[in-house]
Design an enzyme around this catalytic site. Structure first.
Site, PDB file in Angstrom:
ATOM      1  N   SER A 132       0.777  -1.242   0.000  1.00  0.00           N
ATOM      2  CA  SER A 132       0.000   0.000   0.000  1.00  0.00           C
ATOM      3  C   SER A 132       0.811   1.295   0.000  1.00  0.00           C
ATOM      4  CB  SER A 132      -0.928  -0.002   1.229  1.00  0.00           C
ATOM      5  OG  SER A 132      -0.157   0.107   2.413  1.00  0.00           O
ATOM      6  N   THR A 153      -8.512   2.361  -4.008  1.00  0.00           N
ATOM      7  CA  THR A 153      -8.051   3.707  -3.655  1.00  0.00           C
ATOM      8  C   THR A 153      -8.461   4.732  -4.701  1.00  0.00           C
ATOM      9  OG1 THR A 153      -6.008   5.003  -3.547  1.00  0.00           O
ATOM     10  CG2 THR A 153      -5.861   2.943  -4.697  1.00  0.00           C
ATOM     11  N   ASP A 154      -8.496   5.991  -4.303  1.00  0.00           N
ATOM     12  CA  ASP A 154      -8.759   7.065  -5.272  1.00  0.00           C
ATOM     13  C   ASP A 154      -7.542   7.320  -6.169  1.00  0.00           C
ATOM     14  OD1 ASP A 154      -7.062   8.277  -3.418  1.00  0.00           O
ATOM     15  OD2 ASP A 154      -8.339  10.035  -3.069  1.00  0.00           O
ATOM     16  N   GLU A 155      -6.379   6.748  -5.786  1.00  0.00           N
ATOM     17  CA  GLU A 155      -5.159   7.047  -6.554  1.00  0.00           C
ATOM     18  C   GLU A 155      -5.209   6.481  -7.971  1.00  0.00           C
ATOM     19  OE1 GLU A 155      -1.512   6.812  -4.336  1.00  0.00           O
ATOM     20  OE2 GLU A 155      -2.557   7.060  -2.438  1.00  0.00           O
ATOM     21  N   TYR A 174       2.259   1.694  -7.511  1.00  0.00           N
ATOM     22  CA  TYR A 174       1.204   1.303  -6.567  1.00  0.00           C
ATOM     23  C   TYR A 174      -0.174   1.483  -7.195  1.00  0.00           C
ATOM     24  CZ  TYR A 174      -2.305   2.013  -2.889  1.00  0.00           C
ATOM     25  OH  TYR A 174      -3.459   1.978  -2.152  1.00  0.00           O
ATOM     26  N   LYS A 183      -3.092  -1.270  -8.273  1.00  0.00           N
ATOM     27  CA  LYS A 183      -4.460  -1.271  -7.736  1.00  0.00           C
ATOM     28  C   LYS A 183      -5.471  -1.143  -8.886  1.00  0.00           C
ATOM     29  CE  LYS A 183      -5.784  -1.322  -4.027  1.00  0.00           C
ATOM     30  NZ  LYS A 183      -6.105  -2.435  -3.081  1.00  0.00           N
ATOM     31  N   ASN A 241      -7.367   9.175   1.179  1.00  0.00           N
ATOM     32  CA  ASN A 241      -6.358   8.879   2.206  1.00  0.00           C
ATOM     33  C   ASN A 241      -6.989   8.719   3.584  1.00  0.00           C
ATOM     34  OD1 ASN A 241      -4.768  10.168  -0.011  1.00  0.00           O
ATOM     35  ND2 ASN A 241      -3.091   9.816   1.425  1.00  0.00           N
ATOM     36  N   ASN A 242      -6.660   7.623   4.238  1.00  0.00           N
ATOM     37  CA  ASN A 242      -7.142   7.359   5.601  1.00  0.00           C
ATOM     38  C   ASN A 242      -6.094   7.778   6.626  1.00  0.00           C
ATOM     39  OD1 ASN A 242      -9.227   4.404   5.665  1.00  0.00           O
ATOM     40  ND2 ASN A 242      -8.981   5.836   3.991  1.00  0.00           N
ATOM     41  N   PRO A 290       9.606  15.593   7.366  1.00  0.00           N
ATOM     42  CA  PRO A 290       9.917  15.802   5.946  1.00  0.00           C
ATOM     43  C   PRO A 290       8.688  16.071   5.085  1.00  0.00           C
ATOM     44  CG  PRO A 290      10.047  13.459   6.511  1.00  0.00           C
ATOM     45  CD  PRO A 290       9.627  14.177   7.758  1.00  0.00           C
ATOM     46  N   ASN A 328      -0.427  19.190   2.277  1.00  0.00           N
ATOM     47  CA  ASN A 328       0.435  18.452   3.216  1.00  0.00           C
ATOM     48  C   ASN A 328       1.013  19.403   4.263  1.00  0.00           C
ATOM     49  OD1 ASN A 328      -0.056  16.094   1.841  1.00  0.00           O
ATOM     50  ND2 ASN A 328       1.775  16.253   0.553  1.00  0.00           N
ATOM     51  N   PRO A 382       9.226  11.170  -6.942  1.00  0.00           N
ATOM     52  CA  PRO A 382       9.100  11.150  -8.407  1.00  0.00           C
ATOM     53  C   PRO A 382       7.647  10.885  -8.818  1.00  0.00           C
ATOM     54  CG  PRO A 382      10.778   9.576  -7.656  1.00  0.00           C
ATOM     55  CD  PRO A 382      10.100  10.110  -6.430  1.00  0.00           C
ATOM     56  N   GLY A 383       7.160  11.643  -9.800  1.00  0.00           N
ATOM     57  CA  GLY A 383       5.795  11.425 -10.312  1.00  0.00           C
ATOM     58  C   GLY A 383       4.712  11.774  -9.305  1.00  0.00           C
ATOM     59  N   HIS A 384       5.034  12.609  -8.330  1.00  0.00           N
ATOM     60  CA  HIS A 384       4.131  12.917  -7.210  1.00  0.00           C
ATOM     61  C   HIS A 384       2.797  13.511  -7.696  1.00  0.00           C
ATOM     62  CE1 HIS A 384       4.174  14.697  -2.846  1.00  0.00           C
ATOM     63  NE2 HIS A 384       3.101  13.962  -3.086  1.00  0.00           N
TER      64      HIS A 384
END
Ligand code: NAD
Ligand code: TYD
Length: 349
Positions: free
Chosen positions: A83, A130-132, A156, A160, A185-186, A211, A255, A289-291
């Site tokens: 995950s 997931t919503d991702e 990831y 999914k 996100n939980n 961080p 964040n 990367p790829g955030h």
């Protein structure tokens, strides 16, 4: 009885604990106990004969077939997965194995079992996703809804997405009564401290840096884990087979905002010895990367069709979460073993 896979992980263990707090229907838990799985999450159930724990892999077809034929569950709720996005960037292989192949094997065994059932329509296969899988949003884009195109960006989320497609195909082709959920996100109790919120609480209390990747302006839509669990119970009860449901709390936060909020709550609950704010420990570090920039969930379908709404706001849920971590330092100590430290050294080098 229901079968819960991944029931020793973060959301799965919350789901099992909440389930048995509200129902006497027994639970069979299947969990491979990877670094993210922890039987101690279920410690409060010791001596409770309403649950059975089996240490094993969802990809082990012989084991799962045997469990299904012996325990005859009326539903499977599939939480088992790799995950963590950052781990999928360092090494995608495990994600392909569990999230894609593992889900495929579980579906195959579930299909064979379901085929032999008298009352096929009553069976449920709930796949927790997931919503991702929807990819990333611009600041003005509407939130993800159930019809949003899949556009996964990390190994990831791609793994999914592949599993979601398999679940869909097993409904469409074979008629297996599946339901897929795409949740945001939980956060909450038993969250492994590699993810943002528990990592920040853990580091703050140890005087370490907090961080933030890149500029810290990425947005996530946070949901208290127990609200996710109540949504899943509702879907299991009343969801329509073959449907997908988005689950979210309408709590979009950057964040940076999440981390400063955590610092302020910690300043209140557990002030630093030098009386300075934990905010001083915030550090902007190299971006992922790829955030993905922004996730947001449109949860109107589950609200309209099934009457589900989250009980917690971000403000109430995050205070409960910080309190839980302060009260459960032994749990944190247990999970932050040698393997955990090796991960931190690699990730934040
Ligand atoms: P987690 O990493 O904390 O727990 C995963 C659990 O699955 C662990 O107990 C692990 O031991 C087990 N597991 C891993 N591979 C397995 C295998 N091959 N066979 C059996 N068990 C295995 O994850 P989580 O945060 O609890 O997420 C649970 C599910 O919810 C995942 O499918 C994830 O994609 C999904 N999800 C998570 C979030 C979130 O914010 N954490 C949000 C939406 C959806
Ligand atoms: P994470 O908890 O890993 O969840 P996900 O990537 O699945 O959304 O991360 C949440 C957000 O926090 C995400 O935008 C990445 C960011 N993040 C940091 O800025 N610093 C960190 O140390 C971690 C772990 C995450």
């Amino acid at each position: 009885m229901i079968l819960v896979t991944g029931g020793a992980g973060f959301i799965g263990s919350n789901f099992v604990l909440d389930w048995l707090a509200q129902s006497d229907e027994p639970v069979l838990i299947l969990d491979a106990l990877t670094y993210a799985g922890n039987v101690h999450n279920l410690r409060s159930l010791e001596g409770d004969n309403r649950y059975v724990f089996v240490h094993g892999n969802i990809g082990d077809a012989a084991l799962v077939a045997d469990l299904l034929s012996r325990h005859r569950p009326r539903a499977i709720v599939n939480f088992a997965a790799e995950s963590h996005v950052d781990r999928s960037i360092h090494g995608p292989e495990d994600f392909i194995q569990t999230n894609i192949l593992g889900t495929f094997r579980l579906l195959e065994v579930a299909r064979a079992y379901w085929n032999e059932l008298q009352d096929k329509a009553a069976f449920r296969f709930v796949h927790v996703s997931t919503d991702e899988v929807f990819g990333t949003l611009g600041s003005e884009d509407p939130a993800f809804h159930e019809e949003t195109r899949y556009q996964p960006n990390s190994p990831y989320s791609a793994s999914k997405a592949a599993s979601d497609h398999l679940v869909r195909a097993y409904h469409h082709t074979y008629g297996l009564p599946t339901l897929t959920t795409n949740c945001s996100n939980n956060y909450g109790p038993f969250h492994f401290p590699e993810k943002l919120i528990p990592l920040v609480i853990h580091n703050a209390l140890r005087g370490q840096q907090l961080p933030l990747y890149g500029d810290g302006q990425q947005i996530r839509d946070w949901l208290y884990v127990k609200d996710h669990c109540s949504a899943l119970r509702r879907i299991l009860d009343a969801g329509q087979a073959g449907e997908t449901y988005n689950i979210g709390g309408a709590n979009e936060r950057t964040n940076l905002d999440v981390v400063t909020t955590l610092c302020d709550i910690l300043d209140e609950f557990s002030p630093r010895a030098d009386s300075k704010s934990y905010r001083d420990q915030i550090a902007f570090v190299k971006d992922r990367p790829g955030h993905d920039r922004r996730y947001a969930i449109d949860a109107r379908k589950i609200e309209t069709d099934l009457g589900w709404r989250p009980a917690e706001t971000f403000e109430s849920g995050i205070r409960k979460t910080v309190r839980w971590y302060l009260d459960n330092s032994e749990w944190v100590q247990n999970v932050t073993s040698g393997g955990y430290r090796i991960w931190l050294e690699k990730q934040y080098a």
